[in-house]
Design a protein around this motif. Sequence first.
Motif, short mmCIF file in Angstrom:
data_model
loop_
_atom_site.label_atom_id
_atom_site.label_comp_id
_atom_site.label_asym_id
_atom_site.label_seq_id
_atom_site.Cartn_x
_atom_site.Cartn_y
_atom_site.Cartn_z
N VAL A 171 0.84 -1.20 0.00
CA VAL A 171 0.00 0.00 0.00
C VAL A 171 0.87 1.25 0.00
O VAL A 171 0.60 2.22 -0.73
CB VAL A 171 -0.94 -0.01 1.22
N ILE A 172 1.94 1.24 0.81
CA ILE A 172 2.87 2.38 0.81
C ILE A 172 3.46 2.59 -0.57
O ILE A 172 3.54 3.72 -1.07
CB ILE A 172 3.99 2.15 1.86
N ALA A 173 3.88 1.49 -1.20
CA ALA A 173 4.52 1.58 -2.51
C ALA A 173 3.57 2.09 -3.58
O ALA A 173 3.96 2.87 -4.46
CB ALA A 173 5.07 0.21 -2.92
N THR A 238 11.71 1.87 2.71
CA THR A 238 11.53 0.62 3.45
C THR A 238 11.23 -0.56 2.51
O THR A 238 11.46 -1.71 2.87
CB THR A 238 10.39 0.75 4.47
N ILE A 239 10.71 -0.25 1.31
CA ILE A 239 10.43 -1.29 0.33
C ILE A 239 11.72 -2.03 -0.03
O ILE A 239 11.71 -3.25 -0.25
CB ILE A 239 9.80 -0.70 -0.95
N ALA A 240 12.83 -1.31 -0.09
CA ALA A 240 14.12 -1.93 -0.40
C ALA A 240 14.48 -2.96 0.66
O ALA A 240 15.00 -4.03 0.36
CB ALA A 240 15.21 -0.87 -0.50
N THR A 352 4.08 0.94 14.92
CA THR A 352 5.19 1.35 14.07
C THR A 352 4.76 1.71 12.66
O THR A 352 4.98 2.83 12.18
CB THR A 352 6.26 0.23 14.00
N VAL A 353 4.15 0.77 11.94
CA VAL A 353 3.82 1.00 10.54
C VAL A 353 2.66 1.99 10.42
O VAL A 353 2.62 2.79 9.50
CB VAL A 353 3.48 -0.33 9.82
N SER A 354 1.73 1.97 11.36
CA SER A 354 0.63 2.93 11.35
C SER A 354 1.16 4.36 11.49
O SER A 354 0.70 5.28 10.80
CB SER A 354 -0.36 2.63 12.46
N LEU A 355 2.12 4.57 12.39
CA LEU A 355 2.73 5.89 12.53
C LEU A 355 3.43 6.31 11.25
O LEU A 355 3.37 7.47 10.83
CB LEU A 355 3.74 5.89 13.69
N LEU A 356 4.10 5.35 10.60
CA LEU A 356 4.77 5.64 9.33
C LEU A 356 3.77 6.07 8.27
O LEU A 356 3.96 7.08 7.57
CB LEU A 356 5.55 4.40 8.86
#
Length: 402
Positions: A171-173, A238-240, A352-356
């Motif tokens: 989803v981020i990507a 972070t995808i890397a 963690t990921v939610s904050l990101l």
Amino acid sequence: MSAPSRITAALRSDAVSGLLLIGAAVAALIWANSPLADSYESLRSLTVGPAALHLDLSLETWAADGLLAVFFFIVGNELKRELVHGELRDPRRAALPIAAALGGVVVPALLFLAVNATTPGEAIGGWGIPMATDIAFALAVLAVAGRHLPAALRTFLLTLATVDDMCAVLVIAIAYTTGLDLAALTFAVVGLAVFGFLQNGSGRSLDRIRAVVPGWLLFGPLALVIWALTHASGVHATIAGVAMGLLMCTRPRAGGASSPSDRAEELLRPFAAGVALPVFALLAAGVSLSGTSGFFASTITWGVLAGLLAGKFLGIFGVSWLTARFTGARLNPTLAWPDIAGVGTLGAIGFTVSLLIAELSYTDTAHLTDAKGAILLASAIAALLAALILGHRGRHYRRLTQ
């Protein structure tokens, strides 16, 4: 055992890493709401790095894009081992936690969208915030509260949370990437191909290179280049980390006692638990409560709370039950549905990921404050509820063994 060895061993513990994460978040909240709040903001915004490489970033960005990439490498590496050797190797055994993960991704996002559908502006852009489960935090609560629970429950949670985080990474990507640089992305993909070949390729020449050149020297600089190219491409860096984790070799090479995957995990997990995650939490979780007078009037607040606390439970527990009811997938025989209810509550720890994703979703400070505050509140409530449920289940299993 020497003191450094004892510290390193402790940092591999789910309970210790989770407590460090919680402690850093609490410290950030206290600091951001103390008379020293200006120093906290100054630290977060302090810019360091080579400007010539476009890496003159704030410390907050370095933590979110750089340190968190190490954590995501471990996530990808762990998923690779599950795919090759663990629960995900057998589709029938993997079906239930995978279905639970997908339910725990889709239902929270839909609830957030429902709450914010008519809210003007960028509020609706935070639909990805309640999708992710914090692996480190959730495993820590499970380790502390559920000491007598079956080992299969940790495997269920780990598989669910890993797939969950992979969905969040996608989803981020896709949804939170802007200004894509195709040239940099192409070179990053080429770098990943080289990384994968060096990890998994075979041949005498390649074996000699790997035997002569230390792993950190062979893969460390390459990993940094891949990370920098990914960052330059506009895709979240972070995808890397996830991609390289998925490319790790999980089988011992000739003459080796452990696999490169295991050695990387042994080396990097203490750093991720002791440095990467706590520093990220310290720099991301500092929400100033002085600006939250309209916190409970915000649809963002209620969207995140509904998505995490209700959506995660309904998605994880509900979809698991429906999958077991109407397909050939079955719950592990050592587990019961109340155990999965506990995991469904643990899933609401989004930290963690939610904050990101919150950082990527909002440019408006008030919106970001509401989102972060809701994440912290939901995660705290979920941790307490899960501890009560899992503690009760742990006492049930302890009585069975007496």
